[in-house]
Write an enzyme that holds these catalytic residues in place. Structure first.
Site, PDB file in Angstrom:
ATOM      1  N   ASP A  25      -4.138  -7.242   6.714  1.00 38.04           N
ATOM      2  CA  ASP A  25      -4.223  -6.008   5.927  1.00 38.04           C
ATOM      3  C   ASP A  25      -4.578  -4.794   6.781  1.00 38.04           C
ATOM      4  OD1 ASP A  25      -3.900  -4.641   3.526  1.00 38.04           O
ATOM      5  OD2 ASP A  25      -6.009  -4.836   2.978  1.00 38.04           O
ATOM      6  N   ASP A  55       1.716  -9.833   2.804  1.00 41.30           N
ATOM      7  CA  ASP A  55       1.713  -8.561   3.545  1.00 41.30           C
ATOM      8  C   ASP A  55       2.000  -8.698   5.033  1.00 41.30           C
ATOM      9  OD1 ASP A  55       0.976  -7.405   1.148  1.00 41.30           O
ATOM     10  OD2 ASP A  55      -1.011  -6.800   1.790  1.00 41.30           O
ATOM     11  N   ASP A  67      -8.454  -5.767  -6.620  1.00 41.18           N
ATOM     12  CA  ASP A  67      -7.696  -5.505  -5.396  1.00 41.18           C
ATOM     13  C   ASP A  67      -8.583  -4.918  -4.307  1.00 41.18           C
ATOM     14  OD1 ASP A  67      -5.100  -6.286  -6.302  1.00 41.18           O
ATOM     15  OD2 ASP A  67      -4.941  -4.409  -7.414  1.00 41.18           O
TER      16      ASP A  67
END
Length: 322
Positions: free
Chosen positions: A120, A156, A296
């Site tokens: 991330d 991701d 989130d």
């Protein structure tokens, strides 16, 4: 690039899938030679409901309308996420426990592996295993797999390829992880972002960097809100450019589509319930990869990433179109 985001080789795997006792899971040939795809009745009962989730605990202690709403989440099959928040040996034990329970029930578990170095890019879900430890970590986790779970590999990671420092040989890591997990019996789908992030051609190009020697296909919309219709249209374009490979879609929170935000947007809804799909397209399954009700990140009033947020869980359930 704007930060719109979010967020599996063996003949034995096909044979094992055919032995599932609940529902009618089977392995069938797709239109593309050499590519296998799951075919099944559209029943969530084929997927395992984990009674250890935060949603399940919240449902058990709730009452009245809240209990009815939380049941929509708690009693729906969802993915079990594994990452660097526990040591490798403890994570292996957790994987063995979860996949063992699913296999004992004659059902299919879903694992999300989320520990890539540079995860991330240091944002809300930043972290990951050190570069020198990733292969060992993956092998340890893979050794805990019981049966033949579906694995969504590293949300991701491919979509953020090259976006920040600290990623190491990310392509090599993903190749290695796909091989290790597949050899352990998993059906691996490489996460490739979502329809609002990369163009279909760019997603296909990046997937080809990893290849499909071990991974079965790719995953889309993990933890995001793009509609199923839009995602499937996009996925078919990607699939056509990677040899007709199958894919899975995260529908956990896409019932009202996206409002352009990715971090705890309000007004969203639970999406279609998980099920295996056999509709003549390359779609293998609709899954709940993200666990609805888990934040989130510390944004839009939410707690830290992964923490239970009952307010938004109730909102998602109340807005569901079922």
């Amino acid at each position: 690039m704007s930060r719109v985001r979010r967020r599996t080789r063996t003949a034995a795997l096909a044979a094992a899938l055919a032995l599932m006792t609940t529902g009618t899971i089977a392995v069938s040939q797709s239109a593309t030679a050499g590519v296998t795809s799951l075919g099944a009745s559209p029943a969530a009962a084929d997927l395992y409901v984990d009674p250890t989730t935060q949603a399940y605990a919240a449902w058990q202690t709730a009452s009245g309308t809240n209990k009815d709403l939380l049941a929509k989440i708690a009693l729906t099959p969802q993915s079990y996420w594994v990452g660097d928040w526990a040591g490798a040996d403890q994570t292996r034990q957790q994987v063995a426990d979860y996949t063992g329970r699913a296999a004992a029930a004659g059902q299919t578990g879903v694992l999300t592996v989320y520990a890539i170095p540079g995860r991330d890019c240091g944002n809300h879900s930043g972290g990951g295993v050190p570069e020198s430890e990733y292969a060992r970590w993956v092998d340890t986790v893979a050794s805990g797999i019981v049966g033949n779970p579906v694995v969504v590999l590293e949300p991701d990671a491919l979509a953020q390829l090259g976006d920040c420092n600290g990623q190491g040989d990310r392509v090599g890591y993903l190749r290695y992880a796909a091989a290790s997990l597949a050899d352990a019996g998993a059906r691996v789908y490489i996460d490739a972002g979502h329809s609002g992030w990369l163009s279909a051609s760019e997603a296909a190009r990046r997937l080809q960097l990893i290849g499909f020697t071990d991974a079965v296909g790719f995953a889309l919309n993990t933890s995001n809100y793009q509609t199923t219709a839009n995602t499937q249209a996009y996925a078919e374009q990607v699939s056509s450019q990677v040899g007709g490979r199958p894919y899975v879609i995260d529908t956990s929170r896409n019932g009202n589509g996206s409002n352009g935000e990715w971090c705890n947007p309000r007004g969203r809804a639970l999406g279609e319930r998980p099920r295996f799909v056999n509709d003549g397209t390359a779609l293998d399954a609709l899954l709940w990869v993200k666990l609805p009700g888990e934040s989130d990140g510390a944004c839009n009033g939410g707690p830290a990433a992964g923490q239970w947020w009952q307010e938004i869980a109730l909102e998602l359930a109340a807005n569901a179109h079922w």
